[in-house]
Motif scaffolding. Sequence first.
Motif, mmCIF file in Angstrom:
data_model
loop_
_atom_site.group_PDB
_atom_site.id
_atom_site.type_symbol
_atom_site.label_atom_id
_atom_site.label_comp_id
_atom_site.label_asym_id
_atom_site.label_seq_id
_atom_site.Cartn_x
_atom_site.Cartn_y
_atom_site.Cartn_z
ATOM 1 N N ILE A 158 0.826 -1.210 0.000
ATOM 2 C CA ILE A 158 0.000 0.000 0.000
ATOM 3 C C ILE A 158 0.857 1.256 0.000
ATOM 4 O O ILE A 158 0.598 2.217 -0.748
ATOM 5 C CB ILE A 158 -0.946 -0.011 1.223
ATOM 6 C CG1 ILE A 158 -1.966 -1.141 1.091
ATOM 7 C CG2 ILE A 158 -1.655 1.325 1.373
ATOM 8 C CD1 ILE A 158 -2.764 -1.401 2.357
ATOM 9 N N ARG A 159 1.893 1.290 0.830
ATOM 10 C CA ARG A 159 2.653 2.522 1.004
ATOM 11 C C ARG A 159 3.407 2.923 -0.257
ATOM 12 O O ARG A 159 3.540 4.108 -0.561
ATOM 13 C CB ARG A 159 3.581 2.377 2.205
ATOM 14 C CG ARG A 159 2.767 2.238 3.484
ATOM 15 C CD ARG A 159 3.523 1.701 4.661
ATOM 16 N NE ARG A 159 2.572 1.330 5.716
ATOM 17 C CZ ARG A 159 2.891 0.728 6.836
ATOM 18 N NH1 ARG A 159 4.142 0.419 7.069
ATOM 19 N NH2 ARG A 159 1.959 0.417 7.721
ATOM 20 N N SER A 160 3.870 1.940 -1.008
ATOM 21 C CA SER A 160 4.529 2.252 -2.278
ATOM 22 C C SER A 160 3.535 2.833 -3.278
ATOM 23 O O SER A 160 3.835 3.804 -3.990
ATOM 24 C CB SER A 160 5.181 0.989 -2.857
ATOM 25 O OG SER A 160 6.203 0.519 -2.015
ATOM 26 N N TYR A 161 2.336 2.249 -3.327
ATOM 27 C CA TYR A 161 1.313 2.750 -4.247
ATOM 28 C C TYR A 161 0.859 4.153 -3.854
ATOM 29 O O TYR A 161 0.561 4.993 -4.718
ATOM 30 C CB TYR A 161 0.113 1.805 -4.307
ATOM 31 C CG TYR A 161 0.319 0.629 -5.224
ATOM 32 C CD1 TYR A 161 0.133 0.747 -6.592
ATOM 33 C CD2 TYR A 161 0.715 -0.611 -4.731
ATOM 34 C CE1 TYR A 161 0.330 -0.328 -7.449
ATOM 35 C CE2 TYR A 161 0.909 -1.698 -5.569
ATOM 36 C CZ TYR A 161 0.722 -1.551 -6.932
ATOM 37 O OH TYR A 161 0.917 -2.612 -7.768
ATOM 38 N N LEU A 162 0.777 4.433 -2.562
ATOM 39 C CA LEU A 162 0.367 5.774 -2.127
ATOM 40 C C LEU A 162 1.319 6.828 -2.675
ATOM 41 O O LEU A 162 0.886 7.887 -3.153
ATOM 42 C CB LEU A 162 0.328 5.843 -0.607
ATOM 43 C CG LEU A 162 -0.807 5.109 0.103
ATOM 44 C CD1 LEU A 162 -0.586 5.119 1.610
ATOM 45 C CD2 LEU A 162 -2.163 5.727 -0.232
ATOM 46 N N ARG A 163 2.616 6.570 -2.604
ATOM 47 C CA ARG A 163 3.582 7.536 -3.126
ATOM 48 C C ARG A 163 3.504 7.623 -4.649
ATOM 49 O O ARG A 163 3.450 8.719 -5.220
ATOM 50 C CB ARG A 163 4.990 7.156 -2.682
ATOM 51 C CG ARG A 163 5.288 7.527 -1.225
ATOM 52 C CD ARG A 163 6.736 7.233 -0.894
ATOM 53 N NE ARG A 163 7.115 7.776 0.406
ATOM 54 C CZ ARG A 163 6.934 7.145 1.568
ATOM 55 N NH1 ARG A 163 6.356 5.953 1.583
ATOM 56 N NH2 ARG A 163 7.307 7.711 2.701
ATOM 57 N N ALA A 164 3.508 6.483 -5.312
ATOM 58 C CA ALA A 164 3.515 6.486 -6.779
ATOM 59 C C ALA A 164 2.281 7.182 -7.345
ATOM 60 O O ALA A 164 2.376 7.972 -8.293
ATOM 61 C CB ALA A 164 3.607 5.053 -7.302
ATOM 62 N N LEU A 165 1.118 6.912 -6.763
ATOM 63 C CA LEU A 165 -0.129 7.404 -7.344
ATOM 64 C C LEU A 165 -0.502 8.807 -6.889
ATOM 65 O O LEU A 165 -1.358 9.448 -7.514
ATOM 66 C CB LEU A 165 -1.258 6.419 -7.052
ATOM 67 C CG LEU A 165 -1.093 5.079 -7.769
ATOM 68 C CD1 LEU A 165 -2.151 4.087 -7.342
ATOM 69 C CD2 LEU A 165 -1.124 5.266 -9.283
ATOM 70 N N THR A 166 0.106 9.311 -5.832
ATOM 71 C CA THR A 166 -0.057 10.739 -5.535
ATOM 72 C C THR A 166 0.930 11.564 -6.348
ATOM 73 O O THR A 166 0.582 12.636 -6.851
ATOM 74 C CB THR A 166 0.105 11.036 -4.033
ATOM 75 O OG1 THR A 166 1.327 10.474 -3.559
ATOM 76 C CG2 THR A 166 -1.055 10.477 -3.248
ATOM 77 N N ASN A 167 2.137 11.059 -6.532
ATOM 78 C CA ASN A 167 3.110 11.800 -7.328
ATOM 79 C C ASN A 167 2.706 11.908 -8.799
ATOM 80 O O ASN A 167 2.940 12.945 -9.422
ATOM 81 C CB ASN A 167 4.496 11.167 -7.192
ATOM 82 C CG ASN A 167 5.238 11.632 -5.951
ATOM 83 O OD1 ASN A 167 5.727 12.753 -5.902
ATOM 84 N ND2 ASN A 167 5.302 10.792 -4.935
ATOM 85 N N GLN A 168 2.062 10.857 -9.319
ATOM 86 C CA GLN A 168 1.671 10.943 -10.733
ATOM 87 C C GLN A 168 0.536 11.933 -10.959
ATOM 88 O O GLN A 168 0.267 12.347 -12.092
ATOM 89 C CB GLN A 168 1.285 9.554 -11.280
ATOM 90 C CG GLN A 168 0.087 8.895 -10.605
ATOM 91 C CD GLN A 168 -1.259 9.315 -11.146
ATOM 92 O OE1 GLN A 168 -1.387 9.599 -12.345
ATOM 93 N NE2 GLN A 168 -2.270 9.356 -10.286
ATOM 94 N N ALA A 169 -0.134 12.350 -9.866
ATOM 95 C CA ALA A 169 -1.241 13.308 -9.985
ATOM 96 C C ALA A 169 -0.777 14.755 -9.860
ATOM 97 O O ALA A 169 -1.578 15.676 -10.027
ATOM 98 C CB ALA A 169 -2.293 13.016 -8.919
ATOM 99 N N LEU A 170 0.509 14.974 -9.591
ATOM 100 C CA LEU A 170 1.025 16.352 -9.506
ATOM 101 C C LEU A 170 1.105 16.973 -10.891
ATOM 102 O O LEU A 170 1.588 16.356 -11.836
ATOM 103 C CB LEU A 170 2.408 16.344 -8.862
ATOM 104 C CG LEU A 170 2.452 16.048 -7.365
ATOM 105 C CD1 LEU A 170 3.862 15.722 -6.925
ATOM 106 C CD2 LEU A 170 1.908 17.236 -6.571
ATOM 107 N N LEU A 171 0.621 18.177 -11.012
ATOM 108 C CA LEU A 171 0.656 18.876 -12.298
ATOM 109 C C LEU A 171 2.039 19.480 -12.549
ATOM 110 O O LEU A 171 2.667 19.976 -11.619
ATOM 111 C CB LEU A 171 -0.401 19.983 -12.309
ATOM 112 C CG LEU A 171 -1.851 19.510 -12.228
ATOM 113 C CD1 LEU A 171 -2.784 20.709 -12.082
ATOM 114 C CD2 LEU A 171 -2.218 18.710 -13.481
#
Length: 418
Positions: free
Chosen positions: A405-418
Amino acid sequence: MTQDLTVQTDPAEVGLDADRLQRLDRRLARWVDDGRLPGFLVTVARHGRLAHVGTYGHRHVEDGLPVTPDTRWRIYSMTKPVTSVAAMSLYEEGAFGLTDPISRWLPEFADTRVYVAGSDLKPVTEPLTEPIRVWHLLTHTSGLTYGFHRAHPVDAMYRAAGHEWGTPPGADAAEVCRQFASIPLVFQPGSEWNYGVSTDVLGRLVEVLAGKPLDEVFAERVFGPLGMHETSFGLRPDDDPALLARLYGAVPGRPGGPDTAMVPLDPMGAAALSKPAFLAGGSGLVSTAGDYLRFAEMLRAGGVGADGTRVLGSRTLAHMVRNHLPGDVDLETFGRPLFAETPLRGVGFGLGFSMVLDPARYGVVSSPGDYSWGGAASTSFHVDPVEDLTVTFYTQLLPSSTLPIRSYLRALTNQALL
């Protein structure tokens, strides 16, 4: 930062893509739909503004009770950063020095022995060559361990004394620490990193220094100033037990299906229904997403709460979230290769937090200096000082290593940065 999770800003106003944030919810929801996760709540905030709250699934699967903003979660080891902050607020008042031996206030640790050979039934030990110092407790370099690791003879000695996922019934913090001090350390203090009961001992030290129980220290130094009115050691008498999420454990899945499934852990989960005898600095708090977000946002803001109340000095907090491992090495180099609530490669450890040293070595899109911690039931938070981003996550699934979970939280919040 508001405690009300219904008050959100337009993600685009803080540089986040709302559509891409939905990828985070969809990835997490697949684990729920597969029967591998009961339900979740996730928050994403940037520049001190709440931009996204995702919920899905149930706080109690069998009774069909959904996850709601006021769901209460066992945050287990996410108690540790709270204890570290409370301790460092005392440090700022000159109550102790980081290199002070803890035996000055906890004399039972003056004669603790260190394991060198043998079995859990016939250990060979030696005296301390270096006293346990306050710094060792904050950095998990004390030589203390956890019974649930099951990786060392000393772990077995903890279990034999009643310390695995709990402590002996009726024992308070003073008695628990006397028991810890009577068991050998895994190594000489300061020589290695090992995740263990260091923060539990730190909590007892805080009690002695402050002259009051840990829950009162938290209320005075952290919860009160931050307006965290829904965080406590276990539920309080006037709390609604129906709001407490059910605790689940991962078990092997059925052939042809997911590799893990869930079973309720009601006997273990029941410990959170009331205030325990042992107020553990390393675990034991129950909280809501809104409350813990206030704490995480205080960290992001350099020690200042939403209303401007200062909990810690900015220089103190900056010192806490830098790597304190000797030589600036990572946990894989200085730590022991066993279960922990963070990957070891490319990650350092400070005074109560882990932090990303090398994103490439860590293996997840992240920022250098991104710091975090999590709990045994798969809760977590991280603060990214480069992107000014705070992410918190709540569920109730043991152990925390079941899903990435923790790896996905970082990956998928970072990919949402404009």
